[in-house]
Motif scaffolding. Structure first.
Motif, short mmCIF file in Angstrom:
data_model
loop_
_atom_site.label_atom_id
_atom_site.label_comp_id
_atom_site.label_asym_id
_atom_site.label_seq_id
_atom_site.Cartn_x
_atom_site.Cartn_y
_atom_site.Cartn_z
N SER A 101 48.65 -67.55 96.75
CA SER A 101 48.10 -66.71 97.82
C SER A 101 48.29 -67.30 99.22
N ASP A 117 36.89 -62.17 94.83
CA ASP A 117 36.78 -63.59 95.22
C ASP A 117 37.40 -63.86 96.60
N PHE A 164 44.87 -76.20 92.25
CA PHE A 164 43.94 -75.90 91.14
C PHE A 164 42.61 -75.43 91.70
P1 TMP Z 1 45.87 -68.60 94.49
O1 TMP Z 1 47.17 -69.11 94.97
O2 TMP Z 1 45.95 -67.31 93.75
O3 TMP Z 1 44.83 -68.56 95.59
O4 TMP Z 1 45.33 -69.66 93.41
C1 TMP Z 1 45.20 -71.02 93.72
C2 TMP Z 1 44.87 -71.80 92.45
O5 TMP Z 1 43.57 -71.46 91.98
C3 TMP Z 1 45.81 -71.50 91.29
O6 TMP Z 1 46.07 -72.71 90.60
C4 TMP Z 1 45.06 -70.57 90.40
C5 TMP Z 1 43.62 -70.91 90.66
N1 TMP Z 1 42.77 -69.72 90.63
C6 TMP Z 1 41.91 -69.53 89.58
O7 TMP Z 1 41.84 -70.33 88.66
N2 TMP Z 1 41.12 -68.42 89.57
C7 TMP Z 1 41.15 -67.50 90.54
O8 TMP Z 1 40.39 -66.50 90.49
C8 TMP Z 1 42.06 -67.69 91.63
C9 TMP Z 1 42.17 -66.70 92.75
C10 TMP Z 1 42.84 -68.82 91.63
#
Ligand code: TMP
Length: 260
Positions: free
Chosen positions: A100, A129, A176
């Motif tokens: 993201s 979130d 993470f």
């Molecule tokens: P993102 O790039 O989607 O923001 O996610 C960043 C890291 O966080 C990626 O390793 C996945 C983890 N993540 C979760 O475990 N649960 C979630 O709901 C989200 C948005 C990300």
């Protein structure tokens, strides 16, 4: 008939009442979701692997002095944990640009960040979130300033440790997600690490090939998700060296199918 009371069912886990007061049983499902559950699927055997990986990582973190909710693994899909009040803040730690943050800030996936970045999201599925600032956490009293101090310093220590742990097995820890909870002791509470650490909530890339060994394989329809999760477990020494991708026997599921 269920043999114990279900407390909560999330996207990847079910929580049951534990055997003693103050304990919870975490059951790891094979269900996988992405993009706030708009995409749903199953990764066969994921629950078994994540239970083992999370047990391993939490145990290692406890050895370096990080307090966690983990008590012990009960069986292939379940672990006993301490009951906490989850802080409604997801803590994202990023070492390399991916996911993201690339969309939000126009970064190129794979670019190293100038330094480790901690981001916070408000833990609310209905809102997807959303990314928040520390000011929101203080303003809405989701966590106190002291709690945020503990959370951020633990997140940095966890990142330092996990970067080394994964580098030693040829894996780059890209980013993470962590969740923390309040453990109540009398009138006081303290912050401990909760939830899980597994390829569901981490980006893990092979150090040499940059191959993705995490849930991005599912999110981006890359295929090979079972093999990727197993590869992480195998490199951590949690699966026999010669175990072929499809040889992991899920005894729990087999028992259930036989109705025992
Ligand atoms: P993102 O790039 O989607 O923001 O996610 C960043 C890291 O966080 C990626 O390793 C996945 C983890 N993540 C979760 O475990 N649960 C979630 O709901 C989200 C948005 C990300």
């Amino acid at each position: 008939m269920s043999r114990r009371r279900q407390i909560y069912e999330g996207k990847a886990k079910i929580l049951y009442e534990g055997p003693e007061p103050g304990t919870i049983i975490q059951y790891f499902k094979d269900d996988a979701t992405a993009f706030n559950a708009q995409k749903r699927g199953t990764i066969n055997g994921k629950g078994v692997i994540n239970n083992r990986i999370s047990e391993y990582v939490f145990t290692q973190l406890q050895h370096i002095g990080i307090p966690t909710h983990f008590v012990r693994r009960l069986n292939m899909r379940e672990q006993l944990v301490r009951q906490v009040e989850i802080v409604p803040v997801e803590v994202i730690v990023r070492n390399v640009a991916a996911g993201s943050i690339c969309k939000r800030l126009g970064l190129t996936e794979g670019d190293p960040l100038p330094h480790t970045l901690i981001e916070y999201c408000y833990k609310d599925d209905d809102l997807g979130d959303p990314l928040i600032a520390e000011e929101h956490i203080a303003c809405f009293n989701w966590a106190s300033a002291d709690e945020m101090q503990d959370i951020s310093s633990m997140a940095i220590r966890i990142n330092d440790f996990m970067c080394g742990m994964f580098a030693a097995i040829g894996i780059r820890l890209v980013d993470f997600k962590l969740e923390f909870g309040r453990l109540f002791e009398g009138d006081y509470s303290r912050i401990i690490l909760a939830d899980e650490i597994s390829p569901d909530g981490c980006r893990l890339w092979d150090l040499e090939s940059n191959e993705k060994l995490d849930k991005d394989r599912f999110r981006r329809d890359l295929g090979g998700e079972v093999e990727a999760y197993q590869e992480v477990a195998r490199r951590l020494g949690l699966l026999p060296e010669d175990s072929a991708a499809n040889e992991v026997v899920d005894l729990d599921s087999q028992r259930k199918k036989r109705g025992k």
